[in-house]
Write a protein that holds these residues in place. Structure first.
Motif, PDB file in Angstrom:
ATOM      1  N   PHE A 133      -4.841  -7.340 -11.887  1.00 11.84           N
ATOM      2  CA  PHE A 133      -4.183  -6.326 -12.722  1.00 11.84           C
ATOM      3  C   PHE A 133      -4.653  -6.459 -14.165  1.00 11.84           C
ATOM      4  CE2 PHE A 133      -1.173  -6.936  -9.246  1.00 11.84           C
ATOM      5  CZ  PHE A 133      -0.860  -5.624  -8.911  1.00 11.84           C
TER       6      PHE A 133
ATOM      7  N   ASP B 171      -6.865  -3.293  -2.117  1.00  8.20           N
ATOM      8  CA  ASP B 171      -6.037  -4.331  -2.749  1.00  8.20           C
ATOM      9  C   ASP B 171      -5.111  -4.977  -1.718  1.00  8.20           C
ATOM     10  OD1 ASP B 171      -6.915  -4.503  -5.372  1.00  8.20           O
ATOM     11  OD2 ASP B 171      -5.564  -2.940  -6.105  1.00  8.20           O
TER      12      ASP B 171
ATOM     13  N   ASN C 136     -12.402  -0.459  -6.409  1.00  8.75           N
ATOM     14  CA  ASN C 136     -12.279  -1.375  -5.268  1.00  8.75           C
ATOM     15  C   ASN C 136     -13.200  -0.973  -4.124  1.00  8.75           C
ATOM     16  OD1 ASN C 136     -10.391  -3.004  -6.479  1.00  8.75           O
ATOM     17  ND2 ASN C 136      -8.639  -2.190  -5.382  1.00  8.75           N
TER      18      ASN C 136
ATOM     19  N   ILE D 170       6.687   5.405 -11.019  1.00  9.14           N
ATOM     20  CA  ILE D 170       5.330   5.872 -10.708  1.00  9.14           C
ATOM     21  C   ILE D 170       5.161   7.355 -11.016  1.00  9.14           C
ATOM     22  CG2 ILE D 170       5.909   6.297  -8.267  1.00  9.14           C
ATOM     23  CD1 ILE D 170       2.470   5.123  -9.479  1.00  9.14           C
TER      24      ILE D 170
ATOM     25  N   ASN E  45      -8.492   1.994  -6.951  1.00 14.84           N
ATOM     26  CA  ASN E  45      -9.011   2.224  -5.600  1.00 14.84           C
ATOM     27  C   ASN E  45     -10.479   2.622  -5.631  1.00 14.84           C
ATOM     28  OD1 ASN E  45      -6.513   1.687  -4.485  1.00 14.84           O
ATOM     29  ND2 ASN E  45      -5.981   3.831  -4.114  1.00 14.84           N
TER      30      ASN E  45
ATOM     31  N   GLY F 188       0.839  -1.195   0.000  1.00 19.10           N
ATOM     32  CA  GLY F 188       0.000   0.000   0.000  1.00 19.10           C
ATOM     33  C   GLY F 188       0.870   1.240   0.000  1.00 19.10           C
ATOM     34  N   ASP F 189       1.664   1.366  -1.062  1.00 20.26           N
ATOM     35  CA  ASP F 189       2.600   2.480  -1.167  1.00 20.26           C
ATOM     36  C   ASP F 189       2.989   2.604  -2.633  1.00 20.26           C
ATOM     37  OD1 ASP F 189       4.720   4.043   0.902  1.00 20.26           O
ATOM     38  OD2 ASP F 189       5.382   3.780  -1.162  1.00 20.26           O
ATOM     39  N   SER F 190       2.849   3.806  -3.186  1.00 16.60           N
ATOM     40  CA  SER F 190       3.033   3.951  -4.631  1.00 16.60           C
ATOM     41  C   SER F 190       4.461   3.650  -5.078  1.00 16.60           C
ATOM     42  CB  SER F 190       2.620   5.352  -5.079  1.00 16.60           C
ATOM     43  OG  SER F 190       3.418   6.319  -4.451  1.00 16.60           O
TER      44      SER F 190
ATOM     45  N   THR G 104       3.222   1.470 -13.679  1.00 14.36           N
ATOM     46  CA  THR G 104       2.811   0.491 -12.663  1.00 14.36           C
ATOM     47  C   THR G 104       4.035  -0.061 -11.957  1.00 14.36           C
ATOM     48  OG1 THR G 104       0.947  -0.097 -14.066  1.00 14.36           O
ATOM     49  CG2 THR G 104       1.512  -1.653 -12.322  1.00 14.36           C
TER      50      THR G 104
ATOM     51  N   ARG H  39      -3.341   4.946 -12.425  1.00 14.45           N
ATOM     52  CA  ARG H  39      -3.817   3.569 -12.286  1.00 14.45           C
ATOM     53  C   ARG H  39      -4.311   3.238 -10.877  1.00 14.45           C
ATOM     54  NH1 ARG H  39      -2.996  -1.520 -10.536  1.00 14.45           N
ATOM     55  NH2 ARG H  39      -1.309  -0.840  -9.177  1.00 14.45           N
ATOM     56  N   ILE H  40      -3.503   3.589  -9.874  1.00 13.82           N
ATOM     57  CA  ILE H  40      -3.842   3.140  -8.514  1.00 13.82           C
ATOM     58  C   ILE H  40      -5.121   3.821  -8.036  1.00 13.82           C
ATOM     59  CG2 ILE H  40      -3.039   2.842  -6.142  1.00 13.82           C
ATOM     60  CD1 ILE H  40      -0.147   3.096  -7.196  1.00 13.82           C
TER      61      ILE H  40
ATOM     62  N   GLY I 212       0.066  10.242  -8.249  1.00  8.23           N
ATOM     63  CA  GLY I 212       0.893  10.332  -7.049  1.00  8.23           C
ATOM     64  C   GLY I 212       0.716   9.150  -6.132  1.00  8.23           C
ATOM     65  N   SER I 213       0.475   9.451  -4.882  1.00  9.19           N
ATOM     66  CA  SER I 213       0.445   8.448  -3.822  1.00  9.19           C
ATOM     67  C   SER I 213      -0.662   7.425  -4.023  1.00  9.19           C
ATOM     68  CB  SER I 213       0.246   9.173  -2.490  1.00  9.19           C
ATOM     69  OG  SER I 213      -0.289   8.327  -1.514  1.00  9.19           O
ATOM     70  N   SER I 214      -0.458   6.230  -3.443  1.00 10.94           N
ATOM     71  CA  SER I 214      -1.438   5.145  -3.538  1.00 10.94           C
ATOM     72  C   SER I 214      -2.563   5.287  -2.520  1.00 10.94           C
ATOM     73  CB  SER I 214      -0.737   3.805  -3.297  1.00 10.94           C
ATOM     74  OG  SER I 214      -0.247   3.745  -1.970  1.00 10.94           O
TER      75      SER I 214
ATOM     76  N   ALA J 135       4.044  -3.640  -7.541  1.00 11.13           N
ATOM     77  CA  ALA J 135       3.120  -2.537  -7.802  1.00 11.13           C
ATOM     78  C   ALA J 135       2.573  -1.943  -6.510  1.00 11.13           C
ATOM     79  CB  ALA J 135       1.965  -3.027  -8.669  1.00 11.13           C
ATOM     80  N   GLY J 136       2.503  -0.636  -6.491  1.00 12.23           N
ATOM     81  CA  GLY J 136       1.821   0.052  -5.404  1.00 12.23           C
ATOM     82  C   GLY J 136       0.327  -0.131  -5.567  1.00 12.23           C
ATOM     83  N   VAL J 137      -0.361  -0.313  -4.465  1.00 13.05           N
ATOM     84  CA  VAL J 137      -1.813  -0.523  -4.494  1.00 13.05           C
ATOM     85  C   VAL J 137      -2.455   0.253  -3.349  1.00 13.05           C
ATOM     86  CG1 VAL J 137      -1.635  -2.831  -5.531  1.00 13.05           C
ATOM     87  CG2 VAL J 137      -1.684  -2.590  -3.023  1.00 13.05           C
ATOM     88  N   GLY J 138      -3.767   0.352  -3.376  1.00 10.62           N
ATOM     89  CA  GLY J 138      -4.491   0.990  -2.287  1.00 10.62           C
ATOM     90  C   GLY J 138      -4.762   0.008  -1.159  1.00 10.62           C
TER      91      GLY J 138
ATOM     92  N   ASN K  69      -0.584   2.897 -16.543  1.00 16.33           N
ATOM     93  CA  ASN K  69      -1.021   1.521 -16.824  1.00 16.33           C
ATOM     94  C   ASN K  69       0.049   0.698 -17.531  1.00 16.33           C
ATOM     95  OD1 ASN K  69      -3.618   1.875 -15.711  1.00 16.33           O
ATOM     96  ND2 ASN K  69      -4.263   2.926 -17.582  1.00 16.33           N
TER      97      ASN K  69
ATOM     98  N   GLU L  47      -5.547   5.289  -0.381  1.00 13.48           N
ATOM     99  CA  GLU L  47      -6.975   5.115  -0.633  1.00 13.48           C
ATOM    100  C   GLU L  47      -7.773   6.146   0.161  1.00 13.48           C
ATOM    101  OE1 GLU L  47      -7.817   1.032  -1.455  1.00 13.48           O
ATOM    102  OE2 GLU L  47      -9.797   1.189  -0.545  1.00 13.48           O
TER     103      GLU L  47
ATOM    104  N   TRP M 105     -14.135  -4.713  -3.853  1.00 10.83           N
ATOM    105  CA  TRP M 105     -13.274  -5.869  -4.169  1.00 10.83           C
ATOM    106  C   TRP M 105     -13.199  -6.866  -3.014  1.00 10.83           C
ATOM    107  CZ3 TRP M 105     -11.070  -9.273  -7.007  1.00 10.83           C
ATOM    108  CH2 TRP M 105      -9.743  -9.679  -6.926  1.00 10.83           C
TER     109      TRP M 105
END
Lengths: 428, 173
Positions: free
Chosen positions: A153, A141, B101, A217, B98, A120-122, A222, B93-94, B68-70, A135-138, A191, B72, B165
């Motif tokens: 993905f 995820d 999700n 990023i 989010n 959870g970090d870009s 990605t 993308r993120i 920028g930052s992921s 990949a960074g995710v929220g 993407n 949420e 999600w």
């Protein structure tokens, strides 16, 4: 038709495709920190699903605000700590043993070629330096990653950079990635996976490759990816020596994770970067990049050397080589944050910490802190910082503050002059 | 499923990043509700005032929204302010993932359509309703109303219908 490294990793990890262009992948690593994970944990608890898919594949660290600065950050640390304990997550790095996530996790050998990694970090894209898909995710995820060990993905369209020539003295991976982001713009790789290849990358240390991939990023990418080679094997050797008879055997195995010569790319960029100059950002977007010479004499109030981009030992060595036996300008204050305890220890043993202190730097414990304006070096309104970090968004290091992104060499030279300065001035 | 209808907040700029949507200094909050007062606090946009957020349910903006930052926290800060739909030329993308999700809409429209909506509806009391079953955006102001088709992937639509999600993944993986 051949495959790119990302396609090969997808093929090896695909659980299914529930919908068109939706690839659900099995995860080798789920990394966690105390800012984005606690809400995932509390949500799982609220849903009655407080479980983890595999405690050995989950690694966690408190890094963004450490030591805790107030009750709220203390609570975030506590949620992560209690959770790690509850689920037997052995690789949890608490205060005293903690460092910036994208520096400490590679340092512990947690990332290998061919792996899938989310966090959870870009800036999770950093780990692609090892030939991984990272990949960074929220938080959602991340939550599903923790619970089920999967993440969805789209197909990894890939752009490739072939970087020829040799970087000149005073020009580093940071200058190169700033140049690349300028070329791509802030959403030029959205993407998409960015492959960094060519003689310039082949000659780079793992630390420099991590600097390159870290900022993928910032062009919307990605993941940034470098091909695994003997440099990768050497870096990982202490962690993998029981798995292979020789380094050559490891290299043969890891060479599976290199793109085929006839792989298909969205676009291929080829540059000779021999004449590349030191680069620096202006404005509030990471693609607003000029040469240091074009920006020289820009006044700064603070210098910051650290972060997941440039807080590794190589970065501190470069900065120290410029700062040795010199004092920073009276017009600036300067901060260095070694990114992990091991980096800090190495810097101590090598006399680097002493050089920083003698020059007038404040040396902090390993933390993300100032990079995102959470602690340890927040700017006041109207101030400017010469920084080795990765984002120059408006107010990023403090409301009303400006950030100029640059290499550790440029940051060190700028500290001495109190304004943006080409480090070559100190390399006569 | 969430509500996808209401008044539109026009943000006429590209590359609005997640630090602008919710600054890092508020990431120490551990509930979504606590983010409510801070939405778009650091947005750099001439003429924008945080008062403009009040009563809005849809954001219409330009390219690369949410870069920028992921975090949420960005979609959450929208959600707790009653904004479950963003319509833009493109997204990071993120951020886009989010949104879906969380069971929210991040709709992409071509540049000319976005431009058309800004030209004809910005500055008016405009409302938008998303017709999920027919992939239509219904835009209404005091003097005009029309429908615009949009594309949405099957996965994204499923996440919106299932409310996100986590529930979907728990059932299927």
């Amino acid at each position: 038709m051949g495959k790119t490294i990302a396609e090969k990793i997808f093929d090896a990890h695909r659980v299914n495709m529930p919908f068109p262009d939706t690839h659900v992948l099995k995860l080798d690593r789920v990394f966690c920190h105390e800012i984005t994970t606690p809400i995932a944990i509390t949500d799982l608890m609220a849903r009655g699903m407080d479980r983890v898919f595999d405690p050995t594949k989950i690694k966690a660290v408190i890094d963004h605000v450490t030591p805790a600065k107030d009750s709220k950050t203390a609570e975030q640390g506590k949620i992560l700590r209690d959770w790690a304990k509850r689920h037997g997550i052995k690789d949890f790095f608490d205060i005293g043993r903690n460092g910036v996530c994208h520096a400490i996790f590679p340092e512990k050998g947690f990332v290998r070629p061919g792996y899938t990694v989310i966090m959870g970090d870009s800036h999770t894209c950093t780990h692609g330096a090892f030939g991984a898909f990272a990949a960074g995710v929220g938080t959602t995820d991340l939550e599903v990653g923790i619970l089920k060990g999967v993440c969805a993905f789209h197909f990894p369209k890939t752009i490739k950079f072939v970087l020829n020539g040799t970087l000149r003295p005073g020009v580093y991976a940071k200058d190169l990635i700033l140049f690349i982001i300028k070329e791509l713009t802030v959403n030029g790789a959205t993407n998409m996976v960015i492959e960094f290849t060519g003689p310039v990358v082949d000659a780079m240390s793992m630390e420099s490759r991590m600097t390159l991939c870290n900022m993928a990023i910032e062009a919307g990418g990605t993941c940034g990816i470098c091909y695994p080679d003997m440099t990768t094997v050497e870096y990982l050797w202490e962690f993998i020596k029981d798995e292979f008879n020789t380094k050559e055997d490891a290299l043969t195995e890891y060479s599976k994770w290199i793109s085929d010569a006839d792989a298909s790319y969205e676009k291929v960029y080829e540059y000779d970067v021999t004449n590349l100059e030191p680069m620096v950002t202006f404005g509030y977007k990471p693609d607003q990049v000029k040469t240091v010479n074009d920006m020289s004499d820009t006044k700064i109030d603070q210098v910051y050397i650290g972060s997941c981009t440039n807080g590794r030992i190589e970065d501190l060595r470069i900065a120290a080589s410029i700062l040795k036996d010199k004092k920073i300008s009276d017009e600036v204050r300067a901060i260095v944050s070694p990114a992990t305890p091991d980096i800090y220890s190495m810097a101590l043993k090598e006399g680097i910490i002493e050089i920083f202190q003698n020059a007038g730097f404040c040396v902090t414990n390993p933390t993300c802190g100032a990079c995102l304006g959470m602690s340890n070096g927040v700017l006041a309104n109207g101030e400017a910082c010469a920084s080795t970090t990765n984002r120059n968004f408006n107010g990023r290091m403090g409301k009303g503050g400006t950030v100029h992104l640059m290499s550790p060499a440029t940051a060190a030279a700028s500290a001495l002059e109190g304004k943006i300065t080409n480090s070559q001035l100190y390399k006569a | 499923m969430k509500e996808f209808s209401g008044k539109v907040l026009f943000l006429d700029r590209s590359d609005i990043n997640t630090d602008e949507i919710i600054p890092a200094r508020y990431l120490t909050e551990i509930t979504k509700e606590a983010l409510k007062p801070y939405l778009l606090e650091d947005l750099t946009l001439g003429g924008f005032s945080n008062e403009d957020i009040k009563d809005k349910a849809v954001i219409l903006t330009r390219a690369n929204f949410g870069c920028g930052s992921s975090r949420e926290h960005a979609p959450w800060a929208l959600e707790v302010n009653g904004i479950n739909v963003v319509i833009a030329e493109s997204y990071a993308r993120i951020f886009r993932q989010n949104m879906y999700n969380c069971g929210m809409f991040a709709i992409e429209l071509p540049t000319d359509k976005i431009q058309y909506l800004f030209e004809n509806y910005a500055g008016k009391d405009t409302s938008i309703t998303i017709d999920i079953d027919n992939n239509k955006i219904i835009v209404t102001s005091s003097d005009q109303s029309e429908e615009i088709n949009f594309k949405v992937g099957e996965f994204d639509k499923t996440l919106v219908k299932e409310g996100g999600w986590v529930g979907y993944a728990d059932k299927n993986y």
